[in-house]
Design a protein around this motif. Structure first.
Motif, PDB file in Angstrom:
ATOM      1  N   PHE A 167      -0.470  -6.038   0.625  1.00  0.00           N
ATOM      2  CA  PHE A 167       0.192  -6.209  -0.669  1.00  0.00           C
ATOM      3  C   PHE A 167      -0.605  -5.533  -1.777  1.00  0.00           C
ATOM      4  CE2 PHE A 167       0.726  -8.891  -4.516  1.00  0.00           C
ATOM      5  CZ  PHE A 167       2.069  -8.648  -4.768  1.00  0.00           C
ATOM      6  N   THR A 168      -1.933  -5.711  -1.759  1.00  0.00           N
ATOM      7  CA  THR A 168      -2.786  -5.115  -2.788  1.00  0.00           C
ATOM      8  C   THR A 168      -2.763  -3.591  -2.713  1.00  0.00           C
ATOM      9  OG1 THR A 168      -4.218  -7.048  -2.693  1.00  0.00           O
ATOM     10  CG2 THR A 168      -5.142  -5.073  -3.700  1.00  0.00           C
ATOM     11  N   VAL A 169      -2.864  -3.051  -1.515  1.00  0.00           N
ATOM     12  CA  VAL A 169      -2.884  -1.588  -1.365  1.00  0.00           C
ATOM     13  C   VAL A 169      -1.534  -0.998  -1.764  1.00  0.00           C
ATOM     14  CG1 VAL A 169      -3.039   0.284   0.329  1.00  0.00           C
ATOM     15  CG2 VAL A 169      -4.706  -1.574   0.379  1.00  0.00           C
ATOM     16  N   VAL A 170      -0.448  -1.590  -1.296  1.00  0.00           N
ATOM     17  CA  VAL A 170       0.877  -1.035  -1.567  1.00  0.00           C
ATOM     18  C   VAL A 170       1.206  -1.095  -3.057  1.00  0.00           C
ATOM     19  CG1 VAL A 170       3.360  -1.395  -1.166  1.00  0.00           C
ATOM     20  CG2 VAL A 170       1.770  -1.422   0.741  1.00  0.00           C
ATOM     21  N   ARG A 171       0.838  -2.180  -3.734  1.00  0.00           N
ATOM     22  CA  ARG A 171       1.191  -2.279  -5.160  1.00  0.00           C
ATOM     23  C   ARG A 171       0.376  -1.319  -6.022  1.00  0.00           C
ATOM     24  NH1 ARG A 171      -0.739  -7.945  -7.740  1.00  0.00           N
ATOM     25  NH2 ARG A 171       1.260  -7.596  -8.711  1.00  0.00           N
ATOM     26  N   ASN A 172      -0.711  -0.763  -5.485  1.00  0.00           N
ATOM     27  CA  ASN A 172      -1.517   0.205  -6.226  1.00  0.00           C
ATOM     28  C   ASN A 172      -1.149   1.654  -5.898  1.00  0.00           C
ATOM     29  OD1 ASN A 172      -3.547  -1.201  -7.964  1.00  0.00           O
ATOM     30  ND2 ASN A 172      -3.895  -2.270  -6.027  1.00  0.00           N
ATOM     31  N   LEU A 173      -0.242   1.865  -4.966  1.00  0.00           N
ATOM     32  CA  LEU A 173       0.210   3.207  -4.616  1.00  0.00           C
ATOM     33  C   LEU A 173       1.495   3.545  -5.381  1.00  0.00           C
ATOM     34  CD1 LEU A 173      -0.445   3.127  -0.775  1.00  0.00           C
ATOM     35  CD2 LEU A 173      -1.805   4.261  -2.532  1.00  0.00           C
ATOM     36  N   GLY A 176       4.767   1.983  -4.265  1.00  0.00           N
ATOM     37  CA  GLY A 176       4.827   0.523  -4.352  1.00  0.00           C
ATOM     38  C   GLY A 176       4.834   0.006  -5.771  1.00  0.00           C
ATOM     39  N   SER A 177       5.235   0.854  -6.697  1.00  0.00           N
ATOM     40  CA  SER A 177       5.211   0.454  -8.103  1.00  0.00           C
ATOM     41  C   SER A 177       6.160  -0.701  -8.407  1.00  0.00           C
ATOM     42  CB  SER A 177       5.524   1.643  -8.999  1.00  0.00           C
ATOM     43  OG  SER A 177       6.825   2.119  -8.715  1.00  0.00           O
ATOM     44  N   ALA A 178       7.125  -0.949  -7.526  1.00  0.00           N
ATOM     45  CA  ALA A 178       8.032  -2.089  -7.723  1.00  0.00           C
ATOM     46  C   ALA A 178       7.290  -3.421  -7.584  1.00  0.00           C
ATOM     47  CB  ALA A 178       9.180  -2.033  -6.734  1.00  0.00           C
ATOM     48  N   LEU A 179       6.155  -3.414  -6.871  1.00  0.00           N
ATOM     49  CA  LEU A 179       5.363  -4.628  -6.706  1.00  0.00           C
ATOM     50  C   LEU A 179       4.349  -4.827  -7.828  1.00  0.00           C
ATOM     51  CD1 LEU A 179       4.658  -4.483  -2.864  1.00  0.00           C
ATOM     52  CD2 LEU A 179       6.335  -5.892  -4.057  1.00  0.00           C
ATOM     53  N   ALA A 180       4.188  -3.849  -8.682  1.00  0.00           N
ATOM     54  CA  ALA A 180       3.237  -3.960  -9.796  1.00  0.00           C
ATOM     55  C   ALA A 180       3.877  -4.758 -10.931  1.00  0.00           C
ATOM     56  CB  ALA A 180       2.832  -2.574 -10.281  1.00  0.00           C
ATOM     57  N   PRO A 181       3.100  -5.577 -11.627  1.00  0.00           N
ATOM     58  CA  PRO A 181       3.668  -6.359 -12.732  1.00  0.00           C
ATOM     59  C   PRO A 181       4.041  -5.485 -13.921  1.00  0.00           C
ATOM     60  CG  PRO A 181       1.329  -6.811 -12.529  1.00  0.00           C
ATOM     61  CD  PRO A 181       1.701  -5.888 -11.422  1.00  0.00           C
TER      62      PRO A 181
END
Length: 181
Positions: A167-173, A176-181
């Protein structure tokens, strides 16, 4: 006058613990006997079952603390700057940790906006539902007088760690910007 005890005043030796007096016999010495297993305690009592109020005190206290924290986050908007500290990992490296967006997620969750809660931090929002399920299970078991025992094998903990890492790696790529706040 002499204050030392006389042989007549000395207590007799305990026959269970005292070594028997034997005459020295020729040949190998007999191995010593192992000590006897201790008996039950003299004042042993059966455990007293806790009252229902006492059993429910801990889960209700935990719920009160969590509800107080959520009430504060619901009242003080984390979307406005200056109310909460900035994530140190985000501030130092620019990377989002698995908890980044958790306060915004809790604020949206309190106000009933589940879409915004998932958008801010999907893992935290899933954790709120997991906490609620475990808390209800704990309360029901405490009501019935049974302890809550959740024994997770190490593989489960490794799995949770792997999910948080992915989750951490994907939200920083970028993808995976959909997982970023």
């Amino acid at each position: 006058m002499d204050a030392s005890p006389t042989p007549a005043a000395a207590p007799p030796p305990d026959p269970e613990t005292a070594a028997p007096q034997r005459a020295a016999a020729p040949g190998p010495a007999a191995p010593p006997h192992p000590p006897a297993a201790p008996g039950p305690p003299v004042f042993a009592r059966a455990p007293v079952p806790a009252s229902r109020t006492r059993r429910l005190a801990t889960p209700v206290g935990i719920l009160a603390a969590v509800a107080g924290a959520f009430a504060y986050v619901g009242t003080v908007d984390p979307n406005e700057s200056g109310h909460y500290p900035v994530c140190p990992l985000l501030k130092l490296t620019g990377l989002l940790c698995p908890g980044c967006g958790g306060l915004r997620s809790a604020h949206a969750f309190i106000h009933g906006d589940l879409g915004a809660a998932f958008a801010a931090n999907a893992i935290a929002t899933a954790g709120y539902f997991l906490f609620a399920a475990v808390w209800v299970l704990w309360l029901v078991r405490a009501w019935r007088g049974r302890p809550l025992r959740i024994g997770l094998a190490p593989a489960w903990w490794w799995g949770v760690g792997a999910v948080l890492l992915v989750f951490t790696v994907v939200r920083n790529l970028p993808f995976g910007s959909a997982l970023a706040p």
